[in-house]
Scaffold this motif. Structure first.
Motif, PDB file in Angstrom:
ATOM      1  N   LYS A 177       0.829  -1.213   0.000  1.00 37.69           N
ATOM      2  CA  LYS A 177       0.000   0.000   0.000  1.00 37.69           C
ATOM      3  C   LYS A 177       0.861   1.261   0.000  1.00 37.69           C
ATOM      4  CE  LYS A 177      -4.050  -1.989   2.316  1.00 37.69           C
ATOM      5  NZ  LYS A 177      -4.877  -1.965   3.558  1.00 37.69           N
ATOM      6  N   ARG A 178       1.916   1.242   0.812  1.00 37.65           N
ATOM      7  CA  ARG A 178       2.780   2.432   0.881  1.00 37.65           C
ATOM      8  C   ARG A 178       3.493   2.674  -0.440  1.00 37.65           C
ATOM      9  NH1 ARG A 178       3.762   0.169   6.012  1.00 37.65           N
ATOM     10  NH2 ARG A 178       5.712  -0.775   5.287  1.00 37.65           N
ATOM     11  N   ARG A 179       3.906   1.602  -1.109  1.00 33.95           N
ATOM     12  CA  ARG A 179       4.581   1.767  -2.399  1.00 33.95           C
ATOM     13  C   ARG A 179       3.612   2.251  -3.477  1.00 33.95           C
ATOM     14  NH1 ARG A 179       9.707  -0.280  -3.090  1.00 33.95           N
ATOM     15  NH2 ARG A 179       9.338  -0.495  -5.334  1.00 33.95           N
ATOM     16  N   LYS A 180       2.361   1.766  -3.424  1.00 33.00           N
ATOM     17  CA  LYS A 180       1.359   2.213  -4.393  1.00 33.00           C
ATOM     18  C   LYS A 180       1.084   3.710  -4.254  1.00 33.00           C
ATOM     19  CE  LYS A 180      -1.283  -2.011  -5.367  1.00 33.00           C
ATOM     20  NZ  LYS A 180      -2.599  -2.670  -5.226  1.00 33.00           N
ATOM     21  N   LYS A 181       1.017   4.181  -2.996  1.00 33.76           N
ATOM     22  CA  LYS A 181       0.786   5.613  -2.769  1.00 33.76           C
ATOM     23  C   LYS A 181       1.905   6.458  -3.353  1.00 33.76           C
ATOM     24  CE  LYS A 181      -2.082   5.282   1.402  1.00 33.76           C
ATOM     25  NZ  LYS A 181      -2.173   5.603   2.856  1.00 33.76           N
ATOM     26  N   LYS A 182       3.105   5.882  -3.364  1.00 31.58           N
ATOM     27  CA  LYS A 182       4.251   6.609  -3.906  1.00 31.58           C
ATOM     28  C   LYS A 182       4.471   6.310  -5.390  1.00 31.58           C
ATOM     29  CE  LYS A 182       6.635   6.634   0.558  1.00 31.58           C
ATOM     30  NZ  LYS A 182       7.848   6.207   1.299  1.00 31.58           N
ATOM     31  N   SER A 183       3.478   5.591  -5.988  1.00 30.08           N
ATOM     32  CA  SER A 183       3.522   5.233  -7.419  1.00 30.08           C
ATOM     33  C   SER A 183       4.760   4.391  -7.750  1.00 30.08           C
ATOM     34  CB  SER A 183       3.488   6.494  -8.278  1.00 30.08           C
ATOM     35  OG  SER A 183       2.317   7.230  -8.031  1.00 30.08           O
ATOM     36  N   LYS A 184       5.177   3.526  -6.842  1.00 27.66           N
ATOM     37  CA  LYS A 184       6.305   2.624  -7.090  1.00 27.66           C
ATOM     38  C   LYS A 184       5.786   1.255  -7.512  1.00 27.66           C
ATOM     39  CE  LYS A 184       9.578   4.789  -3.866  1.00 27.66           C
ATOM     40  NZ  LYS A 184      10.457   4.551  -2.693  1.00 27.66           N
ATOM     41  N   THR A 185       6.611   0.536  -8.248  1.00 29.34           N
ATOM     42  CA  THR A 185       6.210  -0.775  -8.740  1.00 29.34           C
ATOM     43  C   THR A 185       6.041  -1.768  -7.584  1.00 29.34           C
ATOM     44  OG1 THR A 185       6.836  -2.632 -10.173  1.00 29.34           O
ATOM     45  CG2 THR A 185       8.625  -1.439  -9.088  1.00 29.34           C
ATOM     46  N   VAL A 186       5.017  -2.600  -7.673  1.00 29.38           N
ATOM     47  CA  VAL A 186       4.730  -3.580  -6.617  1.00 29.38           C
ATOM     48  C   VAL A 186       4.513  -4.979  -7.178  1.00 29.38           C
ATOM     49  CG1 VAL A 186       3.707  -1.850  -5.076  1.00 29.38           C
ATOM     50  CG2 VAL A 186       2.251  -3.053  -6.722  1.00 29.38           C
ATOM     51  N   SER A 191       6.419  -7.504  -8.319  1.00 27.65           N
ATOM     52  CA  SER A 191       7.191  -8.630  -7.758  1.00 27.65           C
ATOM     53  C   SER A 191       6.828  -8.877  -6.297  1.00 27.65           C
ATOM     54  CB  SER A 191       8.684  -8.351  -7.881  1.00 27.65           C
ATOM     55  OG  SER A 191       9.032  -7.168  -7.175  1.00 27.65           O
ATOM     56  N   ILE A 192       6.541  -7.811  -5.556  1.00 31.47           N
ATOM     57  CA  ILE A 192       6.187  -7.959  -4.144  1.00 31.47           C
ATOM     58  C   ILE A 192       4.825  -8.632  -4.010  1.00 31.47           C
ATOM     59  CG2 ILE A 192       5.813  -6.729  -1.969  1.00 31.47           C
ATOM     60  CD1 ILE A 192       7.561  -4.492  -3.048  1.00 31.47           C
ATOM     61  N   VAL A 193       3.873  -8.238  -4.883  1.00 28.01           N
ATOM     62  CA  VAL A 193       2.541  -8.853  -4.866  1.00 28.01           C
ATOM     63  C   VAL A 193       2.633 -10.334  -5.189  1.00 28.01           C
ATOM     64  CG1 VAL A 193       0.305  -8.920  -6.032  1.00 28.01           C
ATOM     65  CG2 VAL A 193       1.305  -6.716  -5.400  1.00 28.01           C
ATOM     66  N   LYS A 194       3.448 -10.685  -6.192  1.00 28.60           N
ATOM     67  CA  LYS A 194       3.622 -12.095  -6.558  1.00 28.60           C
ATOM     68  C   LYS A 194       4.213 -12.895  -5.391  1.00 28.60           C
ATOM     69  CE  LYS A 194       4.137 -11.643 -11.579  1.00 28.60           C
ATOM     70  NZ  LYS A 194       5.080 -11.836 -12.729  1.00 28.60           N
ATOM     71  N   THR A 195       5.223 -12.304  -4.759  1.00 25.04           N
ATOM     72  CA  THR A 195       5.843 -12.974  -3.606  1.00 25.04           C
ATOM     73  C   THR A 195       4.838 -13.155  -2.485  1.00 25.04           C
ATOM     74  OG1 THR A 195       7.989 -12.025  -4.164  1.00 25.04           O
ATOM     75  CG2 THR A 195       7.711 -12.850  -1.932  1.00 25.04           C
ATOM     76  N   ASN A 196       4.036 -12.135  -2.251  1.00 22.60           N
ATOM     77  CA  ASN A 196       3.042 -12.190  -1.182  1.00 22.60           C
ATOM     78  C   ASN A 196       1.988 -13.268  -1.462  1.00 22.60           C
ATOM     79  OD1 ASN A 196       1.941 -11.133   1.294  1.00 22.60           O
ATOM     80  ND2 ASN A 196       0.286 -10.249   0.056  1.00 22.60           N
ATOM     81  N   ARG A 197       1.520 -13.336  -2.714  1.00 22.87           N
ATOM     82  CA  ARG A 197       0.514 -14.349  -3.073  1.00 22.87           C
ATOM     83  C   ARG A 197       1.097 -15.754  -2.961  1.00 22.87           C
ATOM     84  NH1 ARG A 197      -2.045 -11.436  -8.498  1.00 22.87           N
ATOM     85  NH2 ARG A 197      -3.380  -9.936  -7.388  1.00 22.87           N
ATOM     86  N   TRP A 198       2.343 -15.894  -3.442  1.00 22.34           N
ATOM     87  CA  TRP A 198       2.995 -17.208  -3.378  1.00 22.34           C
ATOM     88  C   TRP A 198       3.186 -17.628  -1.925  1.00 22.34           C
ATOM     89  CZ3 TRP A 198       7.362 -19.322  -1.272  1.00 22.34           C
ATOM     90  CH2 TRP A 198       7.757 -20.565  -1.759  1.00 22.34           C
ATOM     91  N   SER A 199       3.614 -16.686  -1.077  1.00 20.57           N
ATOM     92  CA  SER A 199       3.825 -16.973   0.344  1.00 20.57           C
ATOM     93  C   SER A 199       2.526 -17.400   1.011  1.00 20.57           C
ATOM     94  CB  SER A 199       4.396 -15.744   1.060  1.00 20.57           C
ATOM     95  OG  SER A 199       5.668 -15.410   0.555  1.00 20.57           O
TER      96      SER A 199
END
Length: 507
Positions: free
Chosen positions: A239-248, A250-258
């Motif tokens: 959420k914090r990265r999205k607010k700063k318009s940063k790419t997420v 790979s993090i989303v994929k890692t989170n879903r896989w985890s």
């Protein structure tokens, strides 16, 4: 109920995850003691409780007087040659494999023909005087720990945790006969509940496959802990990265896989994990008190279901010249047996011995014996009902607390050339018995060479004792509370998965 399961799983799970990481790593190391036996840790880098001071921490178990100016002391520090004043020490460990665990000595014995033998954690050794080194016997055993050595004339009797070995003393050329002791009268094939819990927790109850499976559970616990930590922190990070318009991406994929594999792995193995955590709770006080002296039938076809009635139960052996019998200390109590019959008979009067086992069995006077364990130090005569608390100088009034340890945690006994004795306490070290002469401090060369094995360090961490310098006496609650919270987290996680993530079956 879903909200309740989430609360029980989320916040307690985050806290326990960090504890489970070190429980898992140390547990895997403890499951393979011999494999890691060559790895040591300097005690100078550890908290003060784990540094040797005044021969504490089981540094020495006993001594063997060779001559008026030569005494061998032995214990966790290995074997050291000293003089009559116990001040000058020379290493006597040449030939033992590298590592403190490989130099853990339970008994030293000088036979009537002058041969020297050592009972160690990983085998029986004989000393080669020509080469000045220890040589290991190649014996048919599955439990390599040898605990006692005695001799009658030229015949040597050696005890490991399950069998008696008999042979004519010829140094390293001694040929041993392996003897299974006869079952005692009214034998009921019961094992301690403590040992059962221990072997279930370690997996040893089903041998090497069982231990490897528990290793896998340890790795699974590490995986669940790390993925759980990921899932706790990643959503907020995303959420914090999205607010700063940063790419997420790979993090989303890692989170879903985890999350996916955290749920699946936990759901597949939740029963096994609950058993693992639940049994671990009872291996340390205070819950240990509830099972310490309970007996149960061995689990069928398991490692505990043995045809040998003394399997992993033998602890010490002494030959009583007055009685012309052996005294046999076991996890079931103290027995006597004729040297030609070897059928143990239990003494009616039993001394107090901690569930952790006997550490001192030494003759005193007139048929009495000095008995030492974590319950204390006692004078015991098999024919007398009274037992004397040798450490406190009073008659023993019985265990009124129910605790498996006493006022003194006795790990050894030293006797000098003048007959003066020193009780070795696990915490306090060498304590004079009925005299004022202090035992000399540990010299620097002994301290420098006497490290802590990785296995022992793992044990101290795994049992929570390592954190005593932070928690004080409350460290004792670390294991039972961690086990209880772990069971709650695993069970609530499974119920949450069933309610929230499990796909309903098509009708």
């Amino acid at each position: 109920m879903g909200k309740l399961y989430k609360k029980l799983h989320k916040w307690p799970g985050l806290i326990i995850a960090f504890l489970l990481l070190y429980f898992s790593v140390t547990g895997i190391i403890m499951n393979h003691r011999e494999f890691f036996s060559g790895i040591d840790v300097s005690r100078s880098s550890l908290p003060n409780d784990f540094r040797y001071k005044n021969w504490n921490n089981s540094a020495i178990k006993g001594n063997l007087i060779i001559s008026s100016d030569s005494i061998l002391v032995f214990g966790n520090i290995g074997v050291w040659l000293t003089d009559s004043t116990f001040t000058n020490y020379h290493s006597f460990n040449n030939g033992f494999p590298h590592g403190s665990d490989n130099r853990k000595i339970f008994d030293l014995h000088l036979s009537t023909d002058g041969n020297l033998y050592a009972a160690t954690q990983f085998g029986l050794f004989s000393f080669d005087r020509a080469r000045s080194q220890w040589n290991k016997f190649d014996l048919d055993v599955d439990i390599k720990r040898f605990v006692a050595i005695e001799s009658i004339e030229d015949t040597l009797y050696v005890l490991n945790r399950s069998y008696l070995f008999k042979g004519k003393s010829e140094g390293i050329n001694t040929q041993f006969q392996k003897i299974e002791l006869r079952q005692p009268l009214n034998y009921n094939n019961k094992v301690s509940l403590f040992e059962t819990m221990w072997q279930i927790h370690s997996g040893e109850i089903f041998g090497i496959p069982g231990k490897l499976f528990v290793d896998v559970l340890g790795l699974v616990t590490i995986f669940l802990s790390i993925t759980g930590i990921f899932y706790f922190f990643f959503p907020g990070w995303i959420k914090r990265r999205k607010k700063k318009s940063k790419t997420v991406t790979s993090i989303v994929k890692t989170n879903r896989w985890s999350l996916k594999w955290h749920n699946k792995t936990g759901a597949w193995l939740f029963v096994c994990l609950i058993v693992l955590f639940f049994t671990g709770m009872f291996l340390r006080p205070p819950l240990l008190i509830a099972i310490a002296y309970s007996k149960v039938s061995p689990v069928k076809y398991s490692h505990l279901d043995q045809p040998n009635p003394w399997y992993d139960k033998l602890r010490d052996l002494k030959f009583d010249e007055q009685r012309n019998d052996f005294l046999l200390a076991t996890s079931e109590g103290i027995y006597y047996m004729e040297k030609d019959n070897l059928a143990p008979i239990v003494f009616k009067v039993q001394p107090p011995i901690s569930v952790m086992g006997i550490n001192v069995l030494e003759p005193f006077n007139d048929g009495a014996y000095i008995i030492g364990s974590f319950s204390g130090l006692f004078l015991w005569h098999p024919a007398h009902p009274e037992i004397y608390n040798y450490a406190k100088g009073t008659l023993y009034a019985g265990n009124t607390t129910g605790r498996p340890i006493g006022d003194f945690k006795v790990t050894g006994l030293i006797t000098d050339l003048d007959g003066k004795q020193y009780m070795i306490d696990y915490d306090k070290g060498a304590i004079p018995l009925y005299h004022d002469k202090l035992f000399p401090e540990m010299p620097n060369n002994v301290l420098k060479e006497s490290k802590m094995s990785l296995w022992n360090l793992s044990l101290e961490i795994h049992t929570g004792r390592f954190f005593r310098f932070l928690l004080g006496n409350f460290y004792i609650l670390l294991v039972p509370l961690s086990g209880l919270v772990s069971v709650m987290v695993v069970l609530s996680g499974y119920l949450l998965w069933r309610k929230k993530f499990r796909k309903p079956k098509a009708r």
